[in-house]
Scaffold this motif. Structure first.
Motif, PDB file in Angstrom:
ATOM      1  N   LEU A   1      37.632  49.464  44.286  1.00 28.75           N
ATOM      2  CA  LEU A   1      38.121  49.535  45.664  1.00 28.75           C
ATOM      3  C   LEU A   1      38.876  48.278  46.066  1.00 28.75           C
ATOM      4  O   LEU A   1      38.786  47.807  47.186  1.00 28.75           O
ATOM      5  N   GLY A   2      39.642  47.755  45.120  1.00 27.31           N
ATOM      6  CA  GLY A   2      40.496  46.619  45.400  1.00 27.31           C
ATOM      7  C   GLY A   2      41.760  46.744  44.582  1.00 27.31           C
ATOM      8  O   GLY A   2      42.106  47.829  44.135  1.00 27.31           O
ATOM      9  N   PHE A   3      42.477  45.673  44.390  1.00 27.07           N
ATOM     10  CA  PHE A   3      43.724  45.721  43.666  1.00 27.07           C
ATOM     11  C   PHE A   3      43.808  44.602  42.637  1.00 27.07           C
ATOM     12  O   PHE A   3      43.318  43.500  42.863  1.00 27.07           O
ATOM     13  N   LEU A   4      44.430  44.932  41.502  1.00 30.24           N
ATOM     14  CA  LEU A   4      44.764  43.915  40.519  1.00 30.24           C
ATOM     15  C   LEU A   4      46.174  43.436  40.820  1.00 30.24           C
ATOM     16  O   LEU A   4      47.095  44.238  40.855  1.00 30.24           O
TER      17      LEU A   4
ATOM     18  N   PRO B   1      37.911  43.275  42.154  1.00 31.83           N
ATOM     19  CA  PRO B   1      38.994  43.552  43.111  1.00 31.83           C
ATOM     20  C   PRO B   1      39.576  42.247  43.657  1.00 31.83           C
ATOM     21  O   PRO B   1      38.850  41.389  44.132  1.00 31.83           O
ATOM     22  N   PHE B   2      40.902  42.096  43.573  1.00 30.59           N
ATOM     23  CA  PHE B   2      41.545  40.872  44.049  1.00 30.59           C
ATOM     24  C   PHE B   2      42.102  41.017  45.468  1.00 30.59           C
ATOM     25  O   PHE B   2      42.345  40.032  46.142  1.00 30.59           O
ATOM     26  N   CYS B   3      42.367  42.244  45.896  1.00 26.70           N
ATOM     27  CA  CYS B   3      42.760  42.508  47.290  1.00 26.70           C
ATOM     28  C   CYS B   3      43.987  41.696  47.729  1.00 26.70           C
ATOM     29  O   CYS B   3      44.074  41.239  48.871  1.00 26.70           O
ATOM     30  N   GLY B   4      44.906  41.470  46.808  1.00 26.82           N
ATOM     31  CA  GLY B   4      46.147  40.799  47.165  1.00 26.82           C
ATOM     32  C   GLY B   4      46.143  39.305  47.019  1.00 26.82           C
ATOM     33  O   GLY B   4      47.180  38.663  47.176  1.00 26.82           O
ATOM     34  N   HIS B   5      44.991  38.689  46.721  1.00 25.39           N
ATOM     35  CA  HIS B   5      44.936  37.234  46.557  1.00 25.39           C
ATOM     36  C   HIS B   5      45.452  36.873  45.160  1.00 25.39           C
ATOM     37  O   HIS B   5      44.888  37.297  44.155  1.00 25.39           O
ATOM     38  N   ASN B   6      46.521  36.088  45.083  1.00 28.18           N
ATOM     39  CA  ASN B   6      47.100  35.793  43.766  1.00 28.18           C
ATOM     40  C   ASN B   6      47.663  34.372  43.637  1.00 28.18           C
ATOM     41  O   ASN B   6      48.434  34.094  42.736  1.00 28.18           O
TER      42      ASN B   6
END
Length: 316
Positions: free
Chosen positions: A8-11, A170-175
């Motif tokens: 439930l997050g994003f890579l 899940p990274f949720c946009g943190h990059n």
């Protein structure tokens, strides 16, 4: 720009590497010392490997371990080179998610190898001082080769699960990353999910490798000092301790910056980002720059072999 993650997050498709905070306008100048360091690292450690391979007189346990150390240091430096020079020479600050994980895996795997080889070298010095007549009988070529294989396999097997664990967070946009390369202590602060397993496993790696290795190195030198103090003559004690000088320098160059960086990552939340970057650079660049210089100067056999190689090439 992102891939959906089952957690439930994003890579993130890419990570953004910061470089050196506050000095972006000076990157062209900053690239000069980094290029010089890479030249010293590859030329210095490459020379160590070359002379050990070519000189039969250097086919002894301590020099074979030194060759392993040089290989590990070349591996660490080669892992950082693409992003470091990409940032400072070409302004490339993006790195793909998979490339970042591969770089993290490579840097930490070779660092674990460095630590293990330094431990093996401390055991080598103890055997050489405690039982010099049985030195080559104890540290045979097959045992040294086996030690090298075990060190390599251990490093890969320890780091592989850590890489896989990061892929399932899940990274949720943190990059955004605060170094010029991908390190696990930096990456682990970006996910927005539960990172307790990653933290526990990361701590296990630190304790079972760097922590245990450093403890055993201290124990080895305790035995070395005990043995040296029982040598009858002062000249004998001095010669015995001199054989450890280069290794002590290598241990200090490796562990002092590493401990400082670990303390900053875990407790220095209010420390200047510039200090964090400088400590990370010291941890990764100081040992591979200093070690070939120290061993070339302080180890007579290495020094003589390099001198012979240089004069032989001039004669040709």
């Amino acid at each position: 720009m992102k891939n959906f993650n089952s957690s439930l997050g994003f890579l993130p498709k890419t990570f953004i590497l910061l470089g050196i905070p506050g000095l972006k306008g000076e990157y062209n100048w900053i690239s000069i010392p980094f290029c010089l360091m890479y030249i010293i690292i590859f030329l210095g450690n490459g020379t160590i490997l070359y002379v050990i391979r070519r000189d039969p007189g250097l086919h002894q346990p301590i020099y074979l371990f030194l060759a392993m150390l040089a290989l590990a240091e070349i591996g660490v430096s080669a892992s950082t080179l693409p992003t470091v020079l990409g940032i400072f020479l070409f302004g490339i600050t993006e790195i793909s998610f998979d490339s970042c994980l591969l770089q993290m895996f490579s840097i930490h795997s070779f660092s674990i190898m460095e630590s293990a080889v330094l431990l093996a070298m401390s055991v080598d010095r103890f055997v050489a001082i405690y039982s010099p007549l049985r030195y080559t009988a104890i540290l045979t070529l097959s045992r040294i080769t086996g030690t090298g294989v075990i060190i390599g396999l251990k490093s890969i097997m320890l780091m592989a699960p850590l890489t896989l664990l990061l892929r399932h967070l899940p990274f949720c946009g943190h990059n955004g990353l605060s170094h010029s390369y991908c390190l696990h202590p930096n990456l682990i602060h970006l996910p927005c999910g539960d990172i307790s397993i990653n933290n526990i496993y990361g701590l296990f790696i630190v304790i079972s490798t760097f922590g245990l290795d450093s403890l055993l190195i201290v124990v080895s030198y305790g035995f070395i000092l005990y043995t040296v103090l029982h040598i009858a003559t002062g000249e004998g004690r001095r010669k015995a301790l001199n054989t450890c000088g280069s290794h002590v320098c290598a241990v200090l160059a490796y562990y002092v910056p590493m401990i400082g960086l670990s303390m900053i990552h875990r407790f220095g939340h209010h420390v200047s980002p510039l200090l964090q970057v400088m400590m990370a650079n010291a941890y990764l660049f100081l040992p591979p720059v200093l070690n070939p210089i120290v061993y070339s100067i302080k180890t007579k056999e290495i020094h003589r072999s390099i001198v012979r190689m240089v004069f032989k090439k001039r004669a040709v």
